[in-house]
Design an enzyme around this catalytic site. Structure first.
Site, short mmCIF file in Angstrom:
data_model
loop_
_atom_site.label_atom_id
_atom_site.label_comp_id
_atom_site.label_asym_id
_atom_site.label_seq_id
_atom_site.Cartn_x
_atom_site.Cartn_y
_atom_site.Cartn_z
CG ASP A 161 53.54 -6.38 -9.64
OD1 ASP A 161 53.74 -6.01 -10.51
OD2 ASP A 161 52.96 -5.83 -8.55
CG ASN A 220 58.03 3.99 -13.86
OD1 ASN A 220 58.72 4.56 -14.07
ND2 ASN A 220 56.80 3.06 -13.82
CD GLU A 230 53.36 -1.97 -12.03
OE1 GLU A 230 53.47 -2.45 -10.66
OE2 GLU A 230 53.49 -1.51 -12.61
CG ASP A 278 59.41 3.55 -20.64
OD1 ASP A 278 58.64 3.28 -19.51
OD2 ASP A 278 58.71 4.97 -21.34
#
Length: 382
Positions: free
Chosen positions: A260, A268, A303, A277
């Site tokens: 993770d 983000n 993620e 991305d």
């Protein structure tokens, strides 16, 4: 020790973010034009062969070997048959038939015309019969055995009937040097037509080979689209879990690592989703460089990523995941966006005897939870 299934060991890893668009299907109009061109080429070969026969028959008439009726029947009959087939193929009327190339009718017409020559001019009957063989061989390239068998029987019966109706035995004209030369020319051109048949067959095989390669490529592309995560190029959730199930069913005891990306929501929110991305793609590429050939990585969700490691040795699995963690922490994230830094928390578990995929993943998830609780940017084995 059992390893991952072979199909999973040989799946290539595409470049991050790469897309594998399926081969564009051929435009229906272009496909129709191409097929019509192939049919016309086949018809031109047949008409050209008939024209050669007519010219040679006129020459044999001039040499005194045969009457005038045979060459005219060959010329007019060939022209009428060629015109009729041209209309059917050019206007698309042949599309309503099971064989849109009209191979069978063209073969029967061409062979029938030669058998008529055997009856009308048995003096050159041997020459005409040689063309029947070529016509049959050429048509066999386009027909199935089931289609070819009744045509073979029909031509065999026609050949027997023509020989029986002929006023004399089929002959090879060679009474004069001129007739012998023309007979030799006919046979030479017949051999040449055999070569043309062979070259045509080779072109058909080449075309089929090209079509098969295109089909295989399209199937590979579709398989990649069905098993790869579009954004990162990693295996998608379904594919990576399927790989884990296959490995366990094969008797292997792989290791899995749930990964993770730490505080990825802040990436983000602070840098934008496009940066996020790009970071995901960069993470996958960096992780892949740290893996072995038999190891696999898949996007588990968001993620989160799942490593499927082809080892049942916990120390080996720990070394691999530590290598991944260090690679992520040492990545030049500032190249992606100023001030960006990403780390990863990893929960590791090695399959135990009799353990299923759900139990194995549950232990890896618990280990990941502990890795986060202990401060993140670490590997914890469960």
């Amino acid at each position: 020790m059992p390893t991952l299934p072979h199909s999973l060991q040989t799946v290539p890893f595409p470049a991050a973010g790469s897309h594998l668009p399926p081969t564009a299907p051929e435009d229906p109009e272009a496909r129709a034009l191409r097929r019509r061109g192939e049919r016309m080429r086949m018809l031109r070969m047949g008409v050209g062969s008939c024209a050669i026969d007519a010219v040679l028959l006129f020459l044999l008439h001039a040499a005194g070997a045969v009457g005038l009726l045979a060459p005219w029947v060959c010329l007019v009959g060939g022209a009428l048959a060629g015109g009729a087939f041209y209309l059917m193929l050019h206007r698309g009327w042949s599309e309503r038939f099971a064989d849109p190339y009209l191979t069978g009718p063209q073969m029967l017409t061409a062979a029938g015309l030669q058998l008529v020559m055997v009856v009308l001019a048995p003096e050159v009957g041997v020459l005409s019969i040689t063309i029947v063989f070529i016509v049959f061989a050429f048509s066999a390239l386009r027909l199935t055995p089931r289609q070819l068998m009744p045509l073979w029987i029909a031509i065999s019966l026609g050949l027997a009937l023509a020989i029986g109706l002929a006023r004399s035995a089929p002959a090879l004209p060679c009474a004069t040097p001129w007739q012998a030369a023309l007979s030799a020319m006919w046979l030479s051109l017949a051999i040449g037509r055999c070569a043309v048949v062979g070259l045509y067959g080779a072109s058909v095989r080449q075309l089929l080979g090209t079509r098969n390669r295109e089909l295989a490529q399209a199937q590979n592309q579709l398989h990649a689209l069905a098993t790869r995560d579009e954004l990162t190029g990693a295996l998608n959730r379904r594919a990576i879990l399927g790989a884990l199930d296959d490995a366990l069913r094969a008797g292997a005891r792989p290791s899995v690592a749930l990964m993770d990306l730490d505080h990825f929501k802040q990436v983000n929110d602070g840098h934008g989703h496009l940066v996020g991305d790009t970071a995901l793609r960069r993470f996958v590429l960096g992780a892949v460089r740290s893996l072995r050939a038999d190891d696999r990585i898949g996007r588990y969700g968001g993620e989160e990523f799942l490593l499927l490691l082809a080892t049942s040795e916990p120390p080996t699995a720990l070394a691999i995941t530590e290598r991944v963690r260090r690679a992520v922490a040492g990545e030049s994230w500032g190249d992606v966006s100023d001030g960006l830094h990403i780390t990863v928390s990893i929960g590791l578990a090695t399959a135990r005897e009799g353990e299923n995929a759900e139990q194995l993943l549950q232990r890896a998830d618990e280990a990941l939870y502990r890795a986060k609780a202990e401060g993140r940017d670490r590997v914890v084995a469960g």
